[in-house]
Write a protein that holds these residues in place. Structure first.
Motif, PDB file in Angstrom:
ATOM      1  N   ARG A 261       0.795  -1.243  -0.152  1.00 27.35           N
ATOM      2  CA  ARG A 261      -0.042  -0.118   0.104  1.00 27.35           C
ATOM      3  C   ARG A 261       0.874   1.406   0.129  1.00 27.35           C
ATOM      4  NH1 ARG A 261      -3.381  -3.166  -1.371  1.00 27.35           N
ATOM      5  NH2 ARG A 261      -5.286  -3.506  -0.290  1.00 27.35           N
TER       6      ARG A 261
ATOM      7  N   THR B  50       2.382   2.946   2.473  1.00 28.08           N
ATOM      8  CA  THR B  50       2.283   3.733   3.526  1.00 28.08           C
ATOM      9  C   THR B  50       3.068   3.169   4.748  1.00 28.08           C
ATOM     10  OG1 THR B  50       0.276   2.313   4.256  1.00 28.08           O
ATOM     11  CG2 THR B  50      -0.302   4.294   2.913  1.00 28.08           C
TER      12      THR B  50
ATOM     13  N   ASN C  83       2.752   3.999   7.827  1.00 25.83           N
ATOM     14  CA  ASN C  83       2.213   3.844   8.974  1.00 25.83           C
ATOM     15  C   ASN C  83       0.988   2.778   8.803  1.00 25.83           C
ATOM     16  OD1 ASN C  83       0.457   4.029  11.242  1.00 25.83           O
ATOM     17  ND2 ASN C  83       0.201   6.400  11.222  1.00 25.83           N
TER      18      ASN C  83
ATOM     19  N   THR D 221      -2.579   3.358   9.851  1.00 25.75           N
ATOM     20  CA  THR D 221      -3.645   4.206   9.086  1.00 25.75           C
ATOM     21  C   THR D 221      -3.911   3.515   8.046  1.00 25.75           C
ATOM     22  OG1 THR D 221      -1.949   6.121   9.977  1.00 25.75           O
ATOM     23  CG2 THR D 221      -3.807   6.385   8.290  1.00 25.75           C
ATOM     24  N   ALA D 222      -2.800   2.734   7.346  1.00 27.09           N
ATOM     25  CA  ALA D 222      -3.247   1.758   6.286  1.00 27.09           C
ATOM     26  C   ALA D 222      -4.429   0.979   6.512  1.00 27.09           C
ATOM     27  CB  ALA D 222      -1.918   1.013   5.828  1.00 27.09           C
TER      28      ALA D 222
ATOM     29  N   ASP E 150      -7.731   1.554   4.714  1.00 23.75           N
ATOM     30  CA  ASP E 150      -7.672   0.482   3.381  1.00 23.75           C
ATOM     31  C   ASP E 150      -8.046  -0.885   3.886  1.00 23.75           C
ATOM     32  OD1 ASP E 150      -6.546  -1.302   1.604  1.00 23.75           O
ATOM     33  OD2 ASP E 150      -5.944   0.610   0.642  1.00 23.75           O
TER      34      ASP E 150
ATOM     35  N   LEU F 100      -0.535   9.137   6.987  1.00 22.42           N
ATOM     36  CA  LEU F 100       0.046   7.795   6.319  1.00 22.42           C
ATOM     37  C   LEU F 100       1.330   7.541   6.293  1.00 22.42           C
ATOM     38  CD1 LEU F 100      -2.077   8.495   3.267  1.00 22.42           C
ATOM     39  CD2 LEU F 100      -2.661   6.673   5.047  1.00 22.42           C
TER      40      LEU F 100
ATOM     41  N   GLY G 196      -2.965  10.888  11.849  1.00 21.45           N
ATOM     42  CA  GLY G 196      -4.267  10.276  11.071  1.00 21.45           C
ATOM     43  C   GLY G 196      -5.175  11.260  11.172  1.00 21.45           C
TER      44      GLY G 196
ATOM     45  N   GLY H  18      -0.189   6.750  -0.721  1.00 21.01           N
ATOM     46  CA  GLY H  18      -1.577   6.550  -0.157  1.00 21.01           C
ATOM     47  C   GLY H  18      -2.649   6.678  -0.981  1.00 21.01           C
TER      48      GLY H  18
ATOM     49  N   MET I  53      -6.431   6.850   0.053  1.00 19.82           N
ATOM     50  CA  MET I  53      -6.348   6.805   1.347  1.00 19.82           C
ATOM     51  C   MET I  53      -6.258   8.331   1.966  1.00 19.82           C
ATOM     52  SD  MET I  53      -4.205   3.731   3.055  1.00 19.82           S
ATOM     53  CE  MET I  53      -3.357   2.970   1.552  1.00 19.82           C
ATOM     54  N   THR I  54      -5.519   9.204   1.014  1.00 20.68           N
ATOM     55  CA  THR I  54      -5.201  10.393   1.731  1.00 20.68           C
ATOM     56  C   THR I  54      -6.778  11.246   1.505  1.00 20.68           C
ATOM     57  OG1 THR I  54      -3.375  10.339   0.281  1.00 20.68           O
ATOM     58  CG2 THR I  54      -3.890  12.680   1.057  1.00 20.68           C
TER      59      THR I  54
ATOM     60  N   ASN J   2      -8.505  10.007   4.732  1.00 19.40           N
ATOM     61  CA  ASN J   2      -7.842  10.496   5.810  1.00 19.40           C
ATOM     62  C   ASN J   2      -8.405  12.007   5.816  1.00 19.40           C
ATOM     63  OD1 ASN J   2      -5.722  10.714   7.909  1.00 19.40           O
ATOM     64  ND2 ASN J   2      -4.637  11.889   6.690  1.00 19.40           N
TER      65      ASN J   2
END
Lengths: 114, 246
Positions: free
Chosen positions: B52, B54, B56, B59-60, B64, B130, B135, B209, B212-213, B216
């Motif tokens: 992924r 990322t 972190n 957070t993934a 995700d 990320l 987060g 990310g 995901m960004t 977030n």
């Protein structure tokens, strides 16, 4: 050490439940629920812990370095934030009860008396 | 203890005894402290960064691997804020002409500096969620905390610039809606719900990310707005009526 950790979890859970049982005040009751809920965070984080392991963040740490369990951490972090708003809802309900029946003592509030 | 409390304790006792037995049974089989080997967590610690991009992993997981679950959490948050608003906003009269200015210059100066510091800290937490610890959830709480400090440092009138229903409500709705919109956009593109459409980017940078960004930041906006709406509702309902009239 194992016994100590699980004893802390059981103790935090138990004092929260005890407070809820003997509570004479809805706001106190809501705070007891937060205490009870906090025991689940301690349990989750304690279970995911590994001796000698770092945080599950590989920014400047080589991939494959021992790290604690990230799943329980993600469960805890979302739950902490969500629980704050749920407690706010419970407190708003307590205030509404006070407005309607002039008391926040659960023993004095009876829906039958309306 | 009153008789009612004693009665409640007696009613609770058998349930608690049963619960204690189940808890003891569970603890007896729980892993020793510091010796947990969860297959799922260990696997994610190995594959999340290459898969992924990322750094972190927590957070993934939030945005995700368990992104759908987080959407549920976000809507629990949204629903409880709506509940608070329904309970408190309907019954109060609009407050006007009241203020409770903070008299101390030292507190005002220090407070305003801290507002800036905490806001920047909150934005940093959310932006680098990320990459490093942080987060949207944590950043959102910090941002809301920074803004509510305006009330503590400088009084009701200054706070009212930010603590207005018409300003905050759209953000609250926007945060919840955009999370779902990112998920639906993937469906429209023919991919599974919440599939990452934007590419993975470079691990360890702000460009990592992809979708995901967006999720977030949707959560950061949602959490910050939720906290500010709650502060506003409780302040307006139970503190403002007691402020001295001018």
């Amino acid at each position: 050490m194992t016994i100590l950790v699980y004893a802390v979890v059981a103790w935090v859970f138990a004092i929260g439940i005890y407070g809820a049982i003997v509570s004479r005040n809805l706001i106190h009751l809501a705070l007891c629920l937060t205490v009870t809920q906090s025991s689940t965070y301690i349990l989750l984080l304690a279970i995911g812990y590994k001796h000698g392991a770092g945080a599950p963040i590989f920014e400047d740490v080589k991939l494959g370095t021992a790290a604690v369990d990230p799943v329980v951490q993600s469960l805890t972090l979302t739950d902490v934030v969500v629980s704050v708003t749920v407690i706010a809802l419970i407190l708003a309900l307590a205030l509404d009860v006070h407005r309607q029946s002039d008391s926040i003592d659960p023993d004095e509030i009876s829906t039958l008396n309306r | 203890m009153s008789s009612r409390q004693r009665l409640r304790a007696w009613i609770a006792a058998p349930v608690l005894a049963l619960f204690a037995a189940i808890l003891g049974w569970g603890f007896a089989r729980a892993p020793a402290f510091g010796d947990f080997h969860g297959a799922y967590g260990d696997l994610l610690n190995r594959i999340a960064v290459p898969q992924r991009h990322t750094s972190n992993v927590v957070t993934a997981i939030v945005f995700d691997y368990r992104g759908f679950d987080t959407m549920g959490e976000e809507f629990i948050l949204f629903a409880s804020v709506v509940g608070v608003v329904l309970l408190l906003r309907a019954v109060r009269e609009p407050a006007t002409g009241q203020d409770d200015p903070v008299a101390s210059d030292a507190i005002r100066l220090f407070g305003i500096i801290m507002v800036a510091v905490i806001l920047v800290f909150g934005l940093w937490l959310a932006a680098f969620g990320l990459v490093t610890p942080g987060g949207g959830f944590q950043g959102g709480v910090a941002i809301a905390g920074g803004i509510v400090l305006v009330f503590l440092a400088s009084g009701y009138r200054a706070w009212r610039t930010f603590g207005r229903e018409r300003l905050l409500d759209p953000f609250e709705g926007l945060g919840a809606a955009s999370y779902a919109a990112v998920g639906l956009a993937a469906l429209i593109a023919g991919a599974p719900f919440l599939h990452n459409l934007l590419g993975l980017g470079v691990a360890g940078t702000l460009r990592s990310g992809g979708s995901m960004t967006l999720l977030n930041w949707a959560v950061a906006v949602e959490v910050a707005a939720a906290n500010l709406v709650l502060y506003t509702e409780f302040l307006e309902s139970y503190l403002v009526p007691h402020l001295p009239r001018r």
